[in-house]
Write a protein that holds these residues in place. Structure first.
Motif, PDB file in Angstrom:
ATOM      1  N   SER A  52       0.938  -1.259  -0.054  1.00 49.83           N
ATOM      2  CA  SER A  52      -0.103   0.036  -0.077  1.00 49.83           C
ATOM      3  C   SER A  52       0.943   1.181   0.004  1.00 49.83           C
ATOM      4  N   SER A  53       1.963   1.184   0.435  1.00 55.52           N
ATOM      5  CA  SER A  53       3.101   2.491   0.569  1.00 55.52           C
ATOM      6  C   SER A  53       3.883   2.480  -0.732  1.00 55.52           C
ATOM      7  N   ARG A  54       4.109   1.076  -0.924  1.00 56.59           N
ATOM      8  CA  ARG A  54       5.517   0.951  -1.969  1.00 56.59           C
ATOM      9  C   ARG A  54       5.185   1.708  -3.393  1.00 56.59           C
ATOM     10  N   VAL A  55       3.810   1.650  -3.867  1.00 59.23           N
ATOM     11  CA  VAL A  55       3.429   2.437  -5.201  1.00 59.23           C
ATOM     12  C   VAL A  55       3.603   3.828  -4.880  1.00 59.23           C
ATOM     13  N   PRO A  56       2.832   4.359  -4.002  1.00 57.67           N
ATOM     14  CA  PRO A  56       3.274   5.954  -3.743  1.00 57.67           C
ATOM     15  C   PRO A  56       4.629   6.429  -3.556  1.00 57.67           C
ATOM     16  N   VAL A  57       5.282   5.645  -2.803  1.00 62.94           N
ATOM     17  CA  VAL A  57       6.662   5.942  -2.427  1.00 62.94           C
ATOM     18  C   VAL A  57       7.554   5.862  -3.797  1.00 62.94           C
ATOM     19  N   LYS A  58       7.325   4.804  -4.633  1.00 63.01           N
ATOM     20  CA  LYS A  58       8.198   4.639  -5.928  1.00 63.01           C
ATOM     21  C   LYS A  58       7.573   5.676  -6.741  1.00 63.01           C
ATOM     22  N   GLY A  59       6.259   5.874  -6.918  1.00 59.27           N
ATOM     23  CA  GLY A  59       5.629   7.060  -7.904  1.00 59.27           C
ATOM     24  C   GLY A  59       6.500   8.181  -7.566  1.00 59.27           C
ATOM     25  N   ALA A  60       6.390   8.715  -6.211  1.00 57.64           N
ATOM     26  CA  ALA A  60       6.857   9.899  -6.027  1.00 57.64           C
ATOM     27  C   ALA A  60       8.172  10.366  -6.222  1.00 57.64           C
ATOM     28  N   ALA A  61       9.116   9.121  -6.172  1.00 57.29           N
ATOM     29  CA  ALA A  61      10.633   9.066  -6.517  1.00 57.29           C
ATOM     30  C   ALA A  61      10.737   9.082  -7.984  1.00 57.29           C
ATOM     31  N   LEU A  62      10.009   8.548  -8.959  1.00 60.39           N
ATOM     32  CA  LEU A  62      10.147   8.228 -10.192  1.00 60.39           C
ATOM     33  C   LEU A  62       9.587   9.775 -10.787  1.00 60.39           C
ATOM     34  N   VAL A  63       8.514  10.335 -10.163  1.00 60.47           N
ATOM     35  CA  VAL A  63       8.000  11.582 -10.859  1.00 60.47           C
ATOM     36  C   VAL A  63       9.126  12.831 -10.565  1.00 60.47           C
ATOM     37  N   TYR A  64       9.685  12.607  -9.395  1.00 58.12           N
ATOM     38  CA  TYR A  64      10.684  13.583  -8.937  1.00 58.12           C
ATOM     39  C   TYR A  64      11.865  13.443  -9.736  1.00 58.12           C
ATOM     40  N   ARG A  65      12.298  12.018 -10.083  1.00 59.50           N
ATOM     41  CA  ARG A  65      13.543  12.006 -10.985  1.00 59.50           C
ATOM     42  C   ARG A  65      13.211  12.369 -12.445  1.00 59.50           C
ATOM     43  N   GLU A  66      11.965  12.495 -12.776  1.00 59.45           N
ATOM     44  CA  GLU A  66      11.562  12.684 -14.197  1.00 59.45           C
ATOM     45  C   GLU A  66      12.090  14.410 -14.231  1.00 59.45           C
ATOM     46  N   ILE A  67      12.140  15.268 -13.217  1.00 55.28           N
ATOM     47  CA  ILE A  67      12.404  16.456 -13.450  1.00 55.28           C
ATOM     48  C   ILE A  67      13.689  16.736 -14.082  1.00 55.28           C
ATOM     49  N   LEU A  68      14.479  16.055 -13.658  1.00 57.15           N
ATOM     50  CA  LEU A  68      16.106  15.985 -14.377  1.00 57.15           C
ATOM     51  C   LEU A  68      15.823  15.893 -15.709  1.00 57.15           C
ATOM     52  N   SER A  69      15.109  14.739 -16.344  1.00 57.50           N
ATOM     53  CA  SER A  69      14.920  14.665 -17.834  1.00 57.50           C
ATOM     54  C   SER A  69      14.177  15.860 -18.401  1.00 57.50           C
ATOM     55  N   THR A  70      13.165  16.424 -17.598  1.00 62.48           N
ATOM     56  CA  THR A  70      12.367  17.583 -18.248  1.00 62.48           C
ATOM     57  C   THR A  70      13.297  18.688 -18.428  1.00 62.48           C
ATOM     58  N   ILE A  71      14.520  19.064 -17.539  1.00 56.02           N
ATOM     59  CA  ILE A  71      15.255  20.198 -17.533  1.00 56.02           C
ATOM     60  C   ILE A  71      16.136  19.924 -18.743  1.00 56.02           C
ATOM     61  N   ARG A  72      16.658  18.599 -18.808  1.00 55.92           N
ATOM     62  CA  ARG A  72      17.435  18.254 -19.977  1.00 55.92           C
ATOM     63  C   ARG A  72      16.850  18.567 -21.491  1.00 55.92           C
ATOM     64  N   LEU A  73      15.566  18.452 -21.460  1.00 55.72           N
ATOM     65  CA  LEU A  73      14.606  18.600 -22.773  1.00 55.72           C
ATOM     66  C   LEU A  73      14.440  20.215 -22.995  1.00 55.72           C
ATOM     67  N   LYS A  74      14.665  21.075 -21.776  1.00 51.08           N
ATOM     68  CA  LYS A  74      14.455  22.294 -21.777  1.00 51.08           C
ATOM     69  C   LYS A  74      15.603  22.944 -21.928  1.00 51.08           C
ATOM     70  N   GLU A  75      16.844  22.131 -22.465  1.00 46.50           N
ATOM     71  CA  GLU A  75      18.347  22.601 -22.623  1.00 46.50           C
ATOM     72  C   GLU A  75      18.758  23.358 -21.365  1.00 46.50           C
TER      73      GLU A  75
END
Length: 277
Positions: free
Chosen positions: A232-255
Motif C-alpha cells: 500500500s505504501s510501495r506504489v506511492p513512494v516509488k511513484g513520488a520518486a520516479l516523478v521527481y526523478r523525471e524533473i531531471l529529464s524535463t530540464i534536459r529537454l528544456k536545454e
C-alpha cells in the motif's frame, strides 16, 4: 479544540496547493496513512515558509522550535490544524522526534549558510532538509520496517534535494544562495560570475550533470529497498520518486534553462509514470 476532520482537511489543502506531485502520489495511500502524511507535510511546509517568507525568520524559527518541544510534552494550540492533526498522528504511530528536530536544524542552516564547499557538506545539508522528511514518514508508511528502510529513505532524501537544487538554481541565486559545491564548480572551471550571468555554458552543463549523476546514484540506492515497503505504501513512494526523478529529464529537454524558468513534470508524464507502477 478544533475538529480533527477539519484539521486534516486543512492539512490536505496545504499539500494540494504546494506540491501537486506529492499530493498525487500519496493520494494512492490508504485513508489513515494518507491523512497522516498530510499532517507531516504541513509541518515541513510551515518550517520551510518561516525561513523563505518570514519577516523575522531567526526569531520565528526559534519560536517554532520551542512550540514543537512543547508539543512533544503535550502542550499545543488546539485551534491550530497542524498541531491538532499532528497530535493524532503521534498518538497512532511511533514517530521519530529526532527527525522533526533535524528538519528544523536544516532550516537553521539556510539562515546562516549560503554556500557549500564540498559534496559532503551538501549531503549533510540535504540530510537535514530532506532525508529527515523520509525518516518522519517511515513509521507511517512502513510500521515495523523503519530500521531496514532507513538508509534507503536517507538516499531518497539526498536524491530529491539534489533534484530540487538543480531545478531551482536561478531562484536560489536571486535569494543569494548557491548550492552547487565549490569543489565541483572548480573542477569544471565554472566561476560564480559566469553562473550568475545565467549562461548555459558547457562548463555549467558539466557541473549540472555531475550533480545529476549524484542524484541518480541515490535514486538507485533508494530503489534497492523499495520492495520492503508494504504494498500500500510501495506504489506511492516509488511513484513520488520516479516523478521527481523525471524533473531531471524535463530540464534536459528544456536545454538546462534553470535560470529563468522553473521546470515541472507535465501531468501527462506523471500519469504515465504512475500508470506503470
Amino acid at each position: 479544540m478544533m475538529d480533527l476532520k477539519d484539521a486534516y482537511t486543512s492539512c490536505e489543502k496545504v499539500i494540494a496547493m504546494h506540491s501537486k506531485s506529492f499530493y498525487k502520489a500519496f493520494s494512492l495511500l490508504p485513508k489513515e496513512k494518507r491523512k497522516a502524511v498530510w499532517a507531516v507535510y504541513t509541518f515541513c511546509r510551515t518550517v520551510d515558509d518561516i525561513v523563505d517568507e518570514g519577516l523575522n525568520s531567526k526569531e520565528e524559527l526559534e519560536q517554532f522550535k520551542h512550540d514543537f518541544n512543547e508539543f512533544i510534552e503535550g502542550v499545543y494550540d488546539s485551534e491550530n490544524p497542524m498541531w491538532v492533526a499532528l497530535a493524532h498522528v503521534f498518538e497512532n504511530y511511533e514517530m521519530d522526534v529526532e527527525a522533526f528536530l533535524g528538519l528544523i536544524t536544516g532550516q537553521e542552516m539556510d539562515l546562516t549558510i549560503n554556500r557549500y564547499r564540498t559534496m559532503e557538506e551538501l549531503l549533510n545539508y540535504s540530510y537535514h532538509v530532506a532525508s529527515t522528511v523520509g525518516l518522519m514518514l517511515l513509521p507511517i508508511l512502513a510500521p515495523g520496517k523503519t530500521v531496514v528502510l532507513k538508509e534507503g529513505a536517507i538516499s531518497l532524501g539526498y536524491a530529491m534535494q539534489i533534484t530540487n537544487i538543480l531545478r531551482d538554481i536561478g531562484e536560489d541565486l536571486e535569494m543569494g544562495r548557491i548550492y552547487l559545491p565549490e569543489e565541483i564548480m572548480h573542477k569544471y572551471e565554472l566561476d560564480e560570475d559566469e553562473l550568475r550571468s545565467g549562461i548555459v555554458s558547457p562548463q555549467f552543463i558539466a557541473v549540472w550533470e555531475c550533480l545529476a549523476d549524484e542524484a541518480e546514484f541515490h535514486y538507485k540506492k533508494a530503489f534497492e529497498t523499495i520492495q520492503d515497503y508494504p504494498l500500500s505504501s510501495r506504489v506511492p513512494v516509488k511513484g513520488a520518486a520516479l516523478v521527481y526523478r523525471e524533473i531531471l529529464s524535463t530540464i534536459r529537454l528544456k536545454e538546462y534553462n534553470v535560470f529563468s524558468e522553473k521546470h515541472y513534470v507535465p501531468d501527462k508524464s506523471k500519469q504515465a509514470i504512475l500508470a506503470c507502477l
